[in-house]
Design an enzyme around this catalytic site. Structure first.
Site, PDB file in Angstrom:
ATOM      1  N   GLY A  14       2.594  -2.512  12.972  1.00 33.25           N
ATOM      2  CA  GLY A  14       1.927  -1.210  12.913  1.00 33.25           C
ATOM      3  C   GLY A  14       1.599  -0.672  14.293  1.00 33.25           C
ATOM      4  N   SER A  16       2.981   1.878  15.815  1.00 34.38           N
ATOM      5  CA  SER A  16       3.499   3.230  16.068  1.00 34.38           C
ATOM      6  C   SER A  16       2.413   4.254  16.379  1.00 34.38           C
ATOM      7  CB  SER A  16       4.326   3.707  14.867  1.00 34.38           C
ATOM      8  OG  SER A  16       3.558   3.693  13.683  1.00 34.38           O
ATOM      9  N   ARG A  17       1.176   3.966  16.009  1.00 28.98           N
ATOM     10  CA  ARG A  17       0.080   4.908  16.313  1.00 28.98           C
ATOM     11  C   ARG A  17      -1.259   4.172  16.226  1.00 28.98           C
ATOM     12  NH1 ARG A  17       1.881   6.233  11.127  1.00 28.98           N
ATOM     13  NH2 ARG A  17       0.305   5.777   9.537  1.00 28.98           N
ATOM     14  N   TYR A 157      -9.447  -2.284  -0.297  1.00 27.37           N
ATOM     15  CA  TYR A 157      -9.352  -2.439   1.168  1.00 27.37           C
ATOM     16  C   TYR A 157     -10.281  -3.564   1.652  1.00 27.37           C
ATOM     17  CZ  TYR A 157      -9.489  -0.969   6.105  1.00 27.37           C
ATOM     18  OH  TYR A 157      -9.414  -0.925   7.479  1.00 27.37           O
ATOM     19  N   ALA A 159     -11.468  -6.074  -0.047  1.00 26.49           N
ATOM     20  CA  ALA A 159     -10.986  -7.380  -0.516  1.00 26.49           C
ATOM     21  C   ALA A 159      -9.814  -7.853   0.343  1.00 26.49           C
ATOM     22  CB  ALA A 159     -10.572  -7.288  -1.985  1.00 26.49           C
ATOM     23  N   LYS A 161      -9.309  -7.146   3.456  1.00 28.65           N
ATOM     24  CA  LYS A 161      -9.809  -7.505   4.792  1.00 28.65           C
ATOM     25  C   LYS A 161     -10.636  -8.788   4.745  1.00 28.65           C
ATOM     26  CE  LYS A 161      -7.905  -4.097   7.028  1.00 28.65           C
ATOM     27  NZ  LYS A 161      -6.826  -4.371   7.986  1.00 28.65           N
TER      28      LYS A 161
HETATM   29  P1  NAP Z   1      -3.232   4.190  11.404  1.00 26.81           P
HETATM   30  O1  NAP Z   1      -3.479   5.106  12.550  1.00 26.81           O
HETATM   31  O2  NAP Z   1      -3.062   4.748  10.041  1.00 26.81           O
HETATM   32  O3  NAP Z   1      -1.971   3.255  11.754  1.00 26.81           O
HETATM   33  C1  NAP Z   1      -1.504   2.347  10.817  1.00 26.81           C
HETATM   34  C2  NAP Z   1      -0.284   1.639  11.361  1.00 26.81           C
HETATM   35  O4  NAP Z   1       0.198   0.725  10.343  1.00 26.81           O
HETATM   36  C3  NAP Z   1       0.848   2.577  11.688  1.00 26.81           C
HETATM   37  O5  NAP Z   1       1.481   2.148  12.870  1.00 26.81           O
HETATM   38  C4  NAP Z   1       1.789   2.416  10.497  1.00 26.81           C
HETATM   39  O6  NAP Z   1       3.145   2.656  10.888  1.00 26.81           O
HETATM   40  C5  NAP Z   1       1.581   0.948  10.151  1.00 26.81           C
HETATM   41  N1  NAP Z   1       1.973   0.638   8.769  1.00 26.81           N
HETATM   42  C6  NAP Z   1       1.394   1.086   7.627  1.00 26.81           C
HETATM   43  N2  NAP Z   1       2.069   0.603   6.561  1.00 26.81           N
HETATM   44  C7  NAP Z   1       3.088  -0.170   7.052  1.00 26.81           C
HETATM   45  C8  NAP Z   1       4.126  -0.924   6.463  1.00 26.81           C
HETATM   46  N3  NAP Z   1       4.274  -1.005   5.128  1.00 26.81           N
HETATM   47  N4  NAP Z   1       4.991  -1.572   7.266  1.00 26.81           N
HETATM   48  C9  NAP Z   1       4.876  -1.502   8.612  1.00 26.81           C
HETATM   49  N5  NAP Z   1       3.897  -0.809   9.230  1.00 26.81           N
HETATM   50  C10 NAP Z   1       3.027  -0.143   8.455  1.00 26.81           C
HETATM   51  O7  NAP Z   1      -4.430   3.127  11.260  1.00 26.81           O
HETATM   52  P2  NAP Z   1      -5.409   2.480  12.338  1.00 26.81           P
HETATM   53  O8  NAP Z   1      -6.730   3.089  12.169  1.00 26.81           O
HETATM   54  O9  NAP Z   1      -4.769   2.414  13.672  1.00 26.81           O
HETATM   55  O10 NAP Z   1      -5.522   1.009  11.706  1.00 26.81           O
HETATM   56  C11 NAP Z   1      -4.873  -0.125  12.263  1.00 26.81           C
HETATM   57  C12 NAP Z   1      -5.508  -1.367  11.637  1.00 26.81           C
HETATM   58  O11 NAP Z   1      -6.897  -1.399  11.950  1.00 26.81           O
HETATM   59  C13 NAP Z   1      -5.409  -1.398  10.110  1.00 26.81           C
HETATM   60  O12 NAP Z   1      -5.185  -2.713   9.668  1.00 26.81           O
HETATM   61  C14 NAP Z   1      -6.792  -0.943   9.688  1.00 26.81           C
HETATM   62  O13 NAP Z   1      -7.132  -1.416   8.409  1.00 26.81           O
HETATM   63  C15 NAP Z   1      -7.649  -1.560  10.769  1.00 26.81           C
HETATM   64  N6  NAP Z   1      -8.958  -0.941  10.927  1.00 26.81           N
HETATM   65  C16 NAP Z   1      -9.062   0.376  11.259  1.00 26.81           C
HETATM   66  C17 NAP Z   1     -10.337   0.941  11.402  1.00 26.81           C
HETATM   67  C18 NAP Z   1     -10.545   2.366  11.774  1.00 26.81           C
HETATM   68  O14 NAP Z   1     -11.713   2.818  11.757  1.00 26.81           O
HETATM   69  N7  NAP Z   1      -9.511   3.126  12.111  1.00 26.81           N
HETATM   70  C19 NAP Z   1     -11.471   0.150  11.174  1.00 26.81           C
HETATM   71  C20 NAP Z   1     -11.316  -1.181  10.836  1.00 26.81           C
HETATM   72  C21 NAP Z   1     -10.058  -1.718  10.722  1.00 26.81           C
HETATM   73  P3  NAP Z   1       4.228   3.396   9.966  1.00 26.81           P
HETATM   74  O15 NAP Z   1       3.507   4.386   9.111  1.00 26.81           O
HETATM   75  O16 NAP Z   1       5.157   3.986  10.969  1.00 26.81           O
HETATM   76  O17 NAP Z   1       4.880   2.303   9.178  1.00 26.81           O
END
Ligand code: NAP
Length: 249
Positions: A14, A16-17, A157, A159, A161
């Site tokens: 993941g 990409s962003r 979500y 569960a 995590k």
């Molecule tokens: P995001 O901006 O939505 O990015 C999610 C990333 O996961 C993207 O690069 C996406 O790439 C990839 N992804 C999703 N489904 C995928 C799949 N089936 N196969 C391969 N790649 C996949 O989310 P984020 O906020 O950066 O979150 C990153 C991590 O941090 C996640 O595990 C999230 O649960 C965790 N987290 C985030 C927060 C927060 O506040 N943002 C808080 C706690 C934990 P593609 O769509 O290109 O596949």
């Protein structure tokens, strides 16, 4: 001075962003040969490659759906063919499908489990055997503070995590004798596309619950990932490090 991840092959799911992209950048800027696995590449691949090269590293996209066993196996084979044994692995890919439990569809439960939890099992199973053989490695699983506290509307979500935390500690015990460390990072509220759906009022109310008085940015999480990935954390395993501005203390 020697860079923290010089010449080390790193895998970030993941990337990409959001948080994953910040981790890719941080690792490459410390000399890492980073392979990021996602369904689509970073928006500006050329800028990412240039920034990575400037830091002495590289950033290579490999197409992968982390919820699919075949896709994960093919992606890891591609990483090993191009970069050799991975020394650092970050399981970061994740999604939300929020809703109250009595309205939640089974497909929303299953999609979140597949992308957030089963993915870590699949990627670790594929990568860890190489790390064990090499007798070195650092695995970081990106969980969330809601895996510790729970959150209404996010049973699936939370569960997934919480499951990642149990998975992290179990794997840490399995591979410690082979010098492979396994830790988890638990971010709080980080500004990414995952959290941008939240309205301004709700966000302001949330900020009121964060002792440091601000939301996090992806770089806040990337700095903690860099610490756990590198030898700076050589005696840290089985740990869950919160990066949440004090939100869940
Ligand atoms: P995001 O901006 O939505 O990015 C999610 C990333 O996961 C993207 O690069 C996406 O790439 C990839 N992804 C999703 N489904 C995928 C799949 N089936 N196969 C391969 N790649 C996949 O989310 P984020 O906020 O950066 O979150 C990153 C991590 O941090 C996640 O595990 C999230 O649960 C965790 N987290 C985030 C927060 C927060 O506040 N943002 C808080 C706690 C934990 P593609 O769509 O290109 O596949």
């Amino acid at each position: 001075m020697q860079k923290l991840l010089a010449e080390k092959t790193c895998v970030v799911t993941g990337g990409s962003r959001g948080i994953g992209l910040a981790i890719v950048r941080a690792f490459a800027s410390e000399g890492g040969k980073v392979f990021y696995l996602s369904r689509s590449p970073a928006e500006d691949q050329a800028a990412l490659a240039a920034a990575a090269a400037e830091g002495g590293g590289s950033a290579t996209w490999i197409s992968c759906d982390v919820g699919s066993e075949a896709s994960v196996e093919a992606a890891l084979a591609a990483v090993i063919a191009a970069g050799g044994t991975p020394e650092v692995l970050v399981n970061n890919a994740g999604i939300t499908r929020d809703g109250l439990i009595f309205r939640m569809k089974l497909e929303d439960w299953e999609a979140v489990m597949a992308t957030n939890l089963t993915s870590a099992f699949l990627v670790c199973r594929s990568a860890a055997r190489h790390m064990i053989k090499a007798r070195r490695g650092s695995i970081i699983n990106i969980t969330s503070i809601v895996g510790i506290t729970g959150n209404g509307g996010q049973a699936n979500y939370s569960a997934s995590k919480a499951g990642l935390i149990g998975f992290t500690k179990s794997l840490a015990r399995e591979v410690a004798s082979r010098n492979v460390r396994v830790n988890a990072l638990a971010p709080g509220f980080i500004d990414t596309s995952m959290t941008e759906k939240l309205g301004a009022d709700a966000k302001q109310a949330l900020i009121g619950t964060i002792p440091l008085g601000r939301t996090g940015n992806p770089e806040d999480v990337a700095k903690a990932a860099l610490f756990l990935a590198s030898d700076l954390a050589s005696y840290v395993t089985g740990e869950v490090l919160k990066v949440d501005g004090g939100m869940a203390m």
